[in-house]
Design an enzyme around this catalytic site. Structure first.
Site, PDB file in Angstrom:
ATOM      1  CD  GLU A 115      32.322  33.131  42.278  1.00 28.23           C
ATOM      2  OE1 GLU A 115      32.896  32.761  41.238  1.00 28.23           O
ATOM      3  OE2 GLU A 115      31.680  34.201  42.370  1.00 28.23           O
ATOM      4  CG  HIS A 139      35.217  34.309  47.184  1.00 29.28           C
ATOM      5  ND1 HIS A 139      35.801  35.517  46.851  1.00 29.28           N
ATOM      6  CD2 HIS A 139      33.889  34.485  46.964  1.00 29.28           C
ATOM      7  CE1 HIS A 139      34.865  36.364  46.450  1.00 29.28           C
ATOM      8  NE2 HIS A 139      33.702  35.770  46.512  1.00 29.28           N
ATOM      9  CG  HIS A 141      31.792  38.882  49.799  1.00 31.45           C
ATOM     10  ND1 HIS A 141      30.438  38.774  49.579  1.00 31.45           N
ATOM     11  CD2 HIS A 141      32.385  38.197  48.790  1.00 31.45           C
ATOM     12  CE1 HIS A 141      30.222  38.047  48.478  1.00 31.45           C
ATOM     13  NE2 HIS A 141      31.387  37.678  47.998  1.00 31.45           N
ATOM     14  CD  GLU A 169      50.854  40.338  60.875  1.00 31.35           C
ATOM     15  OE1 GLU A 169      49.852  40.975  61.229  1.00 31.35           O
ATOM     16  OE2 GLU A 169      51.085  39.184  61.215  1.00 31.35           O
ATOM     17  CG  HIS A 210      33.120  39.933  44.295  1.00 27.75           C
ATOM     18  ND1 HIS A 210      32.465  39.295  43.284  1.00 27.75           N
ATOM     19  CD2 HIS A 210      32.968  39.123  45.372  1.00 27.75           C
ATOM     20  CE1 HIS A 210      31.915  38.180  43.713  1.00 27.75           C
ATOM     21  NE2 HIS A 210      32.221  38.047  44.981  1.00 27.75           N
TER      22      HIS A 210
HETATM   23  O1  2HA Z   1      28.826  32.551  47.104  1.00 26.16           O
HETATM   24  O2  2HA Z   1      30.466  35.036  47.101  1.00 26.16           O
HETATM   25  O3  2HA Z   1      31.039  35.306  44.552  1.00 26.16           O
HETATM   26  C1  2HA Z   1      28.491  33.849  46.790  1.00 26.16           C
HETATM   27  C2  2HA Z   1      29.673  34.581  46.318  1.00 26.16           C
HETATM   28  C3  2HA Z   1      29.853  34.703  44.881  1.00 26.16           C
HETATM   29 ZN    ZN Z   2      31.744  36.527  46.288  1.00 26.72          ZN
END
Ligand code: 2HA
Ligand code: ZN
Length: 274
Positions: A115, A139, A141, A169, A210
């Protein structure tokens, strides 16, 4: 100075491990990047061994000459704390913002996160918008946010309002709201462009089915932002599991009162009547 002895690398490793412990980084899921300060680059430069230049896959001219600490593609957040030199790297951006090269880390080979285009395009937007203050893109999950992308309309206004209502909050922590990217193929330029467009307005962008991207000034603020939004999503999932409607909630006028006392501006577009 040894790279691993610096405060910014210690902060990065701690944040990666905190994310792992939250359960947001199964297998190689998620990625983290940090735009280094000039003095931080100078303090570790003696350790640099530049590898070959590689195409970024997009253009980020505003980031020409910058250095990033970033997790590696296919690397596990779980391992960052025990083998950082194998899991993360420092990457330098060329003078056009079109190529990068690894100068430290990923000692067993590899490249920055898949990413990387999204990270860099988000960094570019935030560097311009905040006059260089923002340095972290994260990023993750996040389980409950992902779950909600199957049952709520994929609309910025709906996600912002629902997350705000679930914890007092939230409007103070993310007063600008949260953006939503519909499902797209991850890793490429298209999703990077869509996400960085939302980052012009928000510090948080949800990727449907995602995960989430968060942007911030430092590790504490960026991790805190991700954590706050995900916790709010968890409360909403719990609430929806008990019954489909709310008996009471925080109203638009409640939000307007909160905005006054906490000196935040809450855009009226999110305070619609339902
Ligand atoms: O690194 O999260 O979006 C793996 C991921 C791809
Ligand atoms: Zn991801």
């Amino acid at each position: 100075m040894n790279v691993l002895d610096t405060e910014f690398v210690k902060g990065f490793i701690r944040m990666a491990n905190d994310g792992w412990e939250q359960g947001w980084h199964e297998r190689n899921g998620g990625n983290l990047s940090y735009r280094m300060k000039e003095e931080e680059v100078a303090s570790v430069k003696e350790n640099f061994e530049p590898k070959e230049w590689q195409p970024i896959g997009t253009k980020v001219p505003e980031l020409a000459g910058e250095y990033f600490l970033v997790t590696g593609s296919g690397k596990y957040f779980r391992n960052v704390i025990i083998k950082p030199e194998d899991s993360i790297c420092i990457a330098e951006i060329d003078d056009k913002g079109e190529q990068y090269r690894i100068v430290w880390g990923l000692v067993n080979g590899g490249r920055p996160t898949s990413e990387f285009p999204s990270h860099l395009m988000n960094h570019e937007v935030k560097k311009i918008a905040t006059n260089g203050k923002y340095r972290v893109i994260y990023h993750a999950h996040t389980t409950n946010i992902i779950a909600l992308t199957f049952v709520l309309p994929l609309d910025d206004k709906v996600f912002t309002r629902e997350l705000w209502e679930m914890a007092t909050e939230c409007p103070v922590v993310f007063p600008d709201g949260v953006g939503v990217v519909p499902w797209m193929v991850p890793g490429g330029r298209d999703i990077a462009v869509a996400t960085s467009e939302l980052m012009k307005k928000y510090d948080l962008a949800i990727w449907a089915h995602h995960g989430m991207f968060a942007a911030g000034e430092d590790f504490d603020l960026t991790f805190g932002l991700m954590h706050t939004a995900e916790k709010s999503a968890e409360i909403l999932v719990k609430m929806l599991s008990m019954r489909p409607d709310k008996l009471q909630t925080i109203t638009p006028d409640n939000f307007r009162d909160l905005a006054k006392d906490f000196h935040v501006t809450l855009p009226e577009e999110f305070l619609y009547e339902k």
